[in-house]
Design a protein around this motif. Sequence first.
Motif, PDB file in Angstrom:
ATOM      1  N   THR A  40      33.393  26.418  53.520  1.00 39.81           N
ATOM      2  CA  THR A  40      32.330  25.799  52.185  1.00 39.81           C
ATOM      3  C   THR A  40      32.067  26.826  51.622  1.00 39.81           C
ATOM      4  O   THR A  40      32.491  26.198  49.969  1.00 39.81           O
ATOM      5  CB  THR A  40      30.856  25.443  52.809  1.00 39.81           C
ATOM      6  N   ASP A  41      32.366  27.984  51.700  1.00 34.40           N
ATOM      7  CA  ASP A  41      32.007  28.736  50.409  1.00 34.40           C
ATOM      8  C   ASP A  41      33.353  28.612  49.707  1.00 34.40           C
ATOM      9  O   ASP A  41      33.404  28.724  48.433  1.00 34.40           O
ATOM     10  CB  ASP A  41      31.509  30.155  50.309  1.00 34.40           C
ATOM     11  N   ARG A  42      34.735  28.943  50.277  1.00 35.54           N
ATOM     12  CA  ARG A  42      35.592  29.228  49.571  1.00 35.54           C
ATOM     13  C   ARG A  42      35.914  28.049  49.158  1.00 35.54           C
ATOM     14  O   ARG A  42      37.347  28.402  48.103  1.00 35.54           O
ATOM     15  CB  ARG A  42      36.814  29.152  50.455  1.00 35.54           C
ATOM     16  N   THR A  43      35.675  26.769  49.408  1.00 36.60           N
ATOM     17  CA  THR A  43      36.254  25.177  48.660  1.00 36.60           C
ATOM     18  C   THR A  43      35.620  25.717  47.510  1.00 36.60           C
ATOM     19  O   THR A  43      36.017  25.371  46.163  1.00 36.60           O
ATOM     20  CB  THR A  43      36.349  23.770  49.116  1.00 36.60           C
ATOM     21  N   HIS A  44      34.689  25.405  47.006  1.00 32.70           N
ATOM     22  CA  HIS A  44      33.779  25.832  46.214  1.00 32.70           C
ATOM     23  C   HIS A  44      34.132  26.879  45.086  1.00 32.70           C
ATOM     24  O   HIS A  44      33.845  27.014  43.480  1.00 32.70           O
ATOM     25  CB  HIS A  44      32.145  26.589  46.186  1.00 32.70           C
ATOM     26  N   GLN A  45      34.503  28.344  45.723  1.00 36.09           N
ATOM     27  CA  GLN A  45      34.668  29.484  44.806  1.00 36.09           C
ATOM     28  C   GLN A  45      36.308  28.976  44.321  1.00 36.09           C
ATOM     29  O   GLN A  45      37.901  29.094  45.301  1.00 36.09           O
ATOM     30  CB  GLN A  45      34.596  30.544  45.171  1.00 36.09           C
ATOM     31  N   ILE A  46      36.846  28.047  43.422  1.00 33.54           N
ATOM     32  CA  ILE A  46      38.038  28.135  42.672  1.00 33.54           C
ATOM     33  C   ILE A  46      38.421  29.921  42.204  1.00 33.54           C
ATOM     34  O   ILE A  46      40.077  30.041  42.511  1.00 33.54           O
ATOM     35  CB  ILE A  46      37.970  26.993  41.416  1.00 33.54           C
ATOM     36  N   TYR A  47      38.069  30.010  41.292  1.00 33.44           N
ATOM     37  CA  TYR A  47      38.769  31.547  41.052  1.00 33.44           C
ATOM     38  C   TYR A  47      38.723  33.111  41.859  1.00 33.44           C
ATOM     39  O   TYR A  47      37.664  32.565  41.959  1.00 33.44           O
ATOM     40  CB  TYR A  47      38.433  31.594  39.650  1.00 33.44           C
ATOM     41  N   GLU A  48      39.876  33.765  42.149  1.00 34.33           N
ATOM     42  CA  GLU A  48      39.350  34.629  42.178  1.00 34.33           C
ATOM     43  C   GLU A  48      38.835  35.847  40.979  1.00 34.33           C
ATOM     44  O   GLU A  48      39.270  35.624  39.666  1.00 34.33           O
ATOM     45  CB  GLU A  48      40.531  35.328  43.089  1.00 34.33           C
ATOM     46  N   ALA A  49      37.540  37.172  41.515  1.00 33.36           N
ATOM     47  CA  ALA A  49      37.521  37.429  40.503  1.00 33.36           C
ATOM     48  C   ALA A  49      39.155  38.621  39.945  1.00 33.36           C
ATOM     49  O   ALA A  49      40.063  38.534  40.547  1.00 33.36           O
ATOM     50  CB  ALA A  49      36.950  38.460  40.416  1.00 33.36           C
ATOM     51  N   ALA A  50      39.385  38.616  38.523  1.00 32.99           N
ATOM     52  CA  ALA A  50      39.912  39.039  37.810  1.00 32.99           C
ATOM     53  C   ALA A  50      40.245  40.953  38.023  1.00 32.99           C
ATOM     54  O   ALA A  50      41.657  41.589  37.931  1.00 32.99           O
ATOM     55  CB  ALA A  50      40.377  39.129  36.217  1.00 32.99           C
ATOM     56  N   SER A  51      39.435  41.336  38.819  1.00 34.90           N
ATOM     57  CA  SER A  51      39.304  43.091  39.524  1.00 34.90           C
ATOM     58  C   SER A  51      40.100  43.397  40.664  1.00 34.90           C
ATOM     59  O   SER A  51      40.488  44.066  40.706  1.00 34.90           O
ATOM     60  CB  SER A  51      37.466  43.496  39.485  1.00 34.90           C
ATOM     61  N   LEU A  52      40.210  42.106  40.862  1.00 36.70           N
ATOM     62  CA  LEU A  52      41.373  41.943  42.555  1.00 36.70           C
ATOM     63  C   LEU A  52      42.589  41.657  42.108  1.00 36.70           C
ATOM     64  O   LEU A  52      42.586  42.608  43.212  1.00 36.70           O
ATOM     65  CB  LEU A  52      41.066  41.151  43.144  1.00 36.70           C
ATOM     66  N   ILE A  53      43.161  42.249  40.536  1.00 34.46           N
ATOM     67  CA  ILE A  53      44.604  41.891  40.581  1.00 34.46           C
ATOM     68  C   ILE A  53      45.074  43.131  40.478  1.00 34.46           C
ATOM     69  O   ILE A  53      46.068  43.475  41.468  1.00 34.46           O
ATOM     70  CB  ILE A  53      44.535  41.226  39.089  1.00 34.46           C
ATOM     71  N   PRO A  54      44.592  44.210  40.619  1.00 36.09           N
ATOM     72  CA  PRO A  54      44.813  45.671  40.087  1.00 36.09           C
ATOM     73  C   PRO A  54      44.849  46.244  41.341  1.00 36.09           C
ATOM     74  O   PRO A  54      45.600  47.279  42.225  1.00 36.09           O
ATOM     75  CB  PRO A  54      44.059  47.047  39.242  1.00 36.09           C
ATOM     76  N   VAL A  55      43.814  45.570  42.570  1.00 34.95           N
ATOM     77  CA  VAL A  55      43.477  46.597  43.894  1.00 34.95           C
ATOM     78  C   VAL A  55      45.400  45.578  45.023  1.00 34.95           C
ATOM     79  O   VAL A  55      45.723  45.906  45.494  1.00 34.95           O
ATOM     80  CB  VAL A  55      42.717  45.912  44.388  1.00 34.95           C
ATOM     81  N   LEU A  56      45.178  44.515  44.460  1.00 31.61           N
ATOM     82  CA  LEU A  56      46.185  43.891  45.267  1.00 31.61           C
ATOM     83  C   LEU A  56      47.661  43.678  45.055  1.00 31.61           C
ATOM     84  O   LEU A  56      48.938  43.907  45.681  1.00 31.61           O
ATOM     85  CB  LEU A  56      46.180  42.267  45.357  1.00 31.61           C
ATOM     86  N   TYR A  57      47.986  43.793  43.837  1.00 29.67           N
ATOM     87  CA  TYR A  57      49.381  43.506  42.501  1.00 29.67           C
ATOM     88  C   TYR A  57      49.269  45.637  41.757  1.00 29.67           C
ATOM     89  O   TYR A  57      48.349  45.761  41.077  1.00 29.67           O
ATOM     90  CB  TYR A  57      49.263  42.915  41.786  1.00 29.67           C
ATOM     91  N   GLU A  58      50.559  45.964  42.124  1.00 31.71           N
ATOM     92  CA  GLU A  58      51.397  47.005  40.545  1.00 31.71           C
ATOM     93  C   GLU A  58      51.498  46.221  39.759  1.00 31.71           C
ATOM     94  O   GLU A  58      52.612  45.171  39.740  1.00 31.71           O
ATOM     95  CB  GLU A  58      52.396  47.761  41.368  1.00 31.71           C
ATOM     96  N   VAL A  59      51.168  46.090  38.428  1.00 31.26           N
ATOM     97  CA  VAL A  59      51.224  45.373  36.836  1.00 31.26           C
ATOM     98  C   VAL A  59      52.137  46.177  36.489  1.00 31.26           C
ATOM     99  O   VAL A  59      51.750  47.316  35.924  1.00 31.26           O
ATOM    100  CB  VAL A  59      49.644  45.164  36.549  1.00 31.26           C
ATOM    101  N   THR A  60      52.728  45.725  36.279  1.00 25.44           N
ATOM    102  CA  THR A  60      54.041  45.860  34.880  1.00 25.44           C
ATOM    103  C   THR A  60      53.900  44.962  33.428  1.00 25.44           C
ATOM    104  O   THR A  60      53.928  44.112  33.744  1.00 25.44           O
ATOM    105  CB  THR A  60      55.971  45.941  35.587  1.00 25.44           C
ATOM    106  N   PRO A  61      53.565  46.223  32.661  1.00 24.77           N
ATOM    107  CA  PRO A  61      53.323  45.517  31.335  1.00 24.77           C
ATOM    108  C   PRO A  61      54.689  44.776  31.184  1.00 24.77           C
ATOM    109  O   PRO A  61      56.086  45.081  31.150  1.00 24.77           O
ATOM    110  CB  PRO A  61      52.589  46.401  30.574  1.00 24.77           C
ATOM    111  N   PRO A  62      54.688  43.521  29.904  1.00 29.35           N
ATOM    112  CA  PRO A  62      55.511  43.098  29.411  1.00 29.35           C
ATOM    113  C   PRO A  62      56.653  43.712  28.702  1.00 29.35           C
ATOM    114  O   PRO A  62      55.644  44.316  27.990  1.00 29.35           O
ATOM    115  CB  PRO A  62      54.904  41.394  28.923  1.00 29.35           C
TER     116      PRO A  62
END
Length: 273
Positions: A40-62
């Motif tokens: 139920t909590d996951r259905t109400h939570q549409i967006y994830e926190a942007a702070s998780l992006i560098p934790v889950l992914y290695e980001v290469t600038p454009p």
Amino acid sequence: TARMGASVITPRACIANGISIGSPNGEDACADEVAWQIATDRTHQIYEAASLIPVLYEVTPPGVEEPQHTATVVHRKTAVPRQLASFQKPQNGVAQERLQSYVLSLQRLSACSDTVARVFEVFEDYMRVHLLLEHCTGGSIYERILESQYFTEQEAAVLIKHMLQALLPFHERHLYHGNLTPDSFRFLNHSPHAPLKLVDFGIELKVHRWDSMEHVNGGPELNNPHCPQFFETCKLVFCAPEIAPPHQPKREHRSSPRSALASLSVSANAVQQ
């Protein structure tokens, strides 16, 4: 979900019905309740926190020639590349709800369409919303034309057909793009017969127009606020003046130095008299 009759089994219901939480049935019931609450909590939570992006992914600038609102990210565990597109949120609360509804529609639309880049996840912070998209590495239409150096009429017709097919699921769901250009598409890979996919959804211009229509007096400049319905559905390039009169922003009236001197002389003569 485990149920007793028509009601969900909770720890309080377990005690009321004489089921011991330590018993196998009680453990299963409570485990089902916890799973149900998490879902139920996951259905109400549409967006994830942007702070998780560098934790889950290695980001290469454009790069220099790439759109500055996009970046290439690679998952740290699976090494799968994705495209990350970031957009500034609108200022108005109603416009933010419209953006949230539009992004949710994009996720559902892209999940069942082969002509639209898949929207896998959505992240957000206080200022921006970030879309994790399918990574299309085949380049733009313009780059493909430069590589082949020659495009037949039949090849051009096929490209136009694929571009129109990408818009079909939007129109079927009563959605619009509003700012479609050849640069809105990318080929999935470098194969000669790679599918063409829509990777730009016109979000940046939508946010600008939503803010403009909410703040016509003093907000971002809108081309013509006399006809907001045109800008809500398409990009108005030309229209007859009798249908959409040209918008002229109000200008403050400033007197010239000559008129100022004349008014001073008149007032001086009145004082002398």
